[in-house]
Design a protein around this motif. Sequence first.
Motif, mmCIF file in Angstrom:
data_model
loop_
_atom_site.group_PDB
_atom_site.id
_atom_site.type_symbol
_atom_site.label_atom_id
_atom_site.label_comp_id
_atom_site.label_asym_id
_atom_site.label_seq_id
_atom_site.Cartn_x
_atom_site.Cartn_y
_atom_site.Cartn_z
ATOM 1 N N GLY A 11 32.655 8.896 -27.491
ATOM 2 C CA GLY A 11 34.016 8.367 -27.312
ATOM 3 C C GLY A 11 34.011 6.852 -27.212
ATOM 4 N N THR A 13 35.380 4.647 -29.044
ATOM 5 C CA THR A 13 36.585 3.931 -29.461
ATOM 6 C C THR A 13 37.682 3.940 -28.395
ATOM 7 N N GLY A 14 37.436 4.617 -27.269
ATOM 8 C CA GLY A 14 38.464 4.716 -26.236
ATOM 9 C C GLY A 14 38.401 3.574 -25.235
ATOM 10 N N SER A 15 39.189 3.708 -24.199
ATOM 11 C CA SER A 15 39.267 2.672 -23.173
ATOM 12 C C SER A 15 37.908 2.489 -22.470
ATOM 13 N N ILE A 16 37.305 3.579 -22.013
ATOM 14 C CA ILE A 16 35.984 3.477 -21.379
ATOM 15 C C ILE A 16 34.925 3.088 -22.413
ATOM 16 N N HIS A 39 36.716 10.510 -32.317
ATOM 17 C CA HIS A 39 37.357 11.732 -32.808
ATOM 18 C C HIS A 39 38.090 11.473 -34.125
ATOM 19 N N LEU A 102 34.392 10.560 -23.698
ATOM 20 C CA LEU A 102 35.428 11.247 -24.484
ATOM 21 C C LEU A 102 36.383 11.949 -23.525
ATOM 22 N N ALA A 124 32.001 9.850 -17.345
ATOM 23 C CA ALA A 124 33.398 9.420 -17.220
ATOM 24 C C ALA A 124 34.308 10.621 -17.411
ATOM 25 N N LYS A 126 35.705 13.426 -16.560
ATOM 26 C CA LYS A 126 35.821 14.256 -15.354
ATOM 27 C C LYS A 126 36.193 15.693 -15.673
ATOM 28 N N GLU A 127 36.900 15.888 -16.828
ATOM 29 C CA GLU A 127 37.349 17.239 -17.171
ATOM 30 C C GLU A 127 36.165 18.214 -17.249
ATOM 31 N N ASP A 151 33.776 7.236 -12.946
ATOM 32 C CA ASP A 151 35.104 7.160 -12.343
ATOM 33 C C ASP A 151 35.016 6.212 -11.136
ATOM 34 N N GLY A 206 43.325 5.176 -21.371
ATOM 35 C CA GLY A 206 43.803 6.047 -22.443
ATOM 36 C C GLY A 206 45.090 6.754 -22.036
#
Length: 387
Positions: A11, A13-16, A39, A102, A124, A126-127, A151, A206
Motif C-alpha cells: 500500500g 501509494t496511500g497516506s501511510i 491496488h 494497505l 498499520a 489495524k483491520e 498506529d 486515507g
Amino acid sequence: MNKKKGIAILGSTGSIGTQALEVIVAYPDYFDLQVITAHKNVDLLIEQALKFRPNSVVISDENQYKKLKDALWNEEIHVYCGEDALCQVVESTEVDTVLTALVGYAGLRPTISAINAKKSIALANKETLVVAGALITELAKERGVNIYPVDSEHSAIFQCLTGEFHNPIEKIYLTASGGPFRGYSVDQLSKVSLEQALKHPNWSMGAKITIDSATLMNKGLEVIEAKWLFDLKSEQIDVIVHPQSIVHSLVQFEDGSMKAQMGLPDMKLAIQYALTYPARLKTNFPRFNFMDYPSLTFEQADRKVFKNLDLAYRVMDMQGTAACALNAANEVAVAAFLENKISFLAISELNEHVVEEMTNIISPKYDDFVAIDLAAREITLQKISSL
Ligand code: NAD
Ligand code: MG
C-alpha cells in the motif's frame, strides 16, 4: 555497518505508504526498499517505482497490470499483479520487515504470508488484527515474529512499555481526537454531510480511516487492536477524548504510575519507530512547543451518541468472528457513505444490524473468517438496498 534492512511496503501509494517512503529515503544507509504495492493507483505506483527503484512492484488490480508492465519493461524491476503476488513478494529472502499500509480486510492474507515467512511486521493495517487477532497473534508467537505497531496510539503504548520488562499493565488509555463531530448530538449527526465527515481536525489520512475517525469506529477498531497487541482484557482499555492530539496514549501500571507518549501529530514518527525499533534515528521533524499548546484537555467519549465505539467493546466481549463481521459491515457501509448512498448515522446502524444477524463462530479457523467476511458483506449490501 550491519546489513541494510529490506522493507516491503504494502500500500505504498496511500497516506501511510507515501509517508513511509519519505522515512525510507531519508536513511539510505539504513533501509533497502524491496517491494512496493498498490491496488488501483497505477500512475503513482509507476512514479514511485522509477523514483525509489525497488526490487519488485505489485498492482493488485489486474486491470492495471498492462500499464504497469509497459511503463517498467526496460527497468530492472520485477512487476507482478494480483492478490497472490502480494502474498508471494513478502516472502522474498531480501525482505526483513513488511509494512502493512494497505487498507481493510485485504491486509489479512499477505500479513499471514509474511508472518509464516518469519518477517517482522510493522502493522498499520489495524483491520487485520480486528478481523483475526487471535489467529494472527498466535501465529506470530509460533513463528517468533514481532509485530510493531504503526498506529500512533499503539506506538505510544509500545514506547511507554519500552524498558518495563515484565511490569504488568493495569490499564491503558487510548486518546481520541473526537473527530470533526466531537460534542455533536444524535440529531446533529443526522444532518452531517460527506464533505464535513472528510475533514479531520488534526490528521490527513486515507478516506476510509477519515470516516472511521468521524464515526469513532476507528477508535473502536483501535480498542480491539490494542487488546491483541498488548494482550489486554476489555476492562483494561479506556478511551479518552483529547482534541489536541498531543498525548498519543497512556499506560497505567500496577503501582498507579502513568506514562504517556507525546509529540506533534505526525505519523512519520510512528512509522519510523516501527521500522527502526529499538533505535531512534535523528529527524528534522518540527518540534513541539509548549506555548503553542498552553492547555491540553481531556473529556469522556460519548458511547451513546457514537454507537460504533460501544459496538466495538461489545464484539470484543463476544469473541469469535463477531469483530470480523463488524469490520466487514463497516467497510461496506463506509464505502456506501463515500459514494453518498447512505447517511452518516446509517453506518453504525448497519454495523449493529449485521453484528446481530451474523452467526458468531467461537473458535474460528482462517476459512471461517473468509466465510464470515463474505456473508457479512452480503447482508450489509442487502440491507443498504432495502433502505
Ligand atoms: P489509503 O487509502 O490512503 O491507502 C491505502 C493503500 O492500500 C493504497 O496504497 C491502496 O492502493 C492500497 N489498497 C487499497 N485497497 C487495497 C486492496 N483491496 N488490496 C491491496 N491494496 C489495497 O489508506 P491509509 O490512510 O494509508 O491507511 C492504511 C492503513 O493504515 C489502514 O488500515 C488504516 O487504518 C491504517 N492507519 C492509517 C493512518 C493514517 O494516518 N493514514 C493512521 C493509523 C493507521
Ligand atoms: Mg490511530
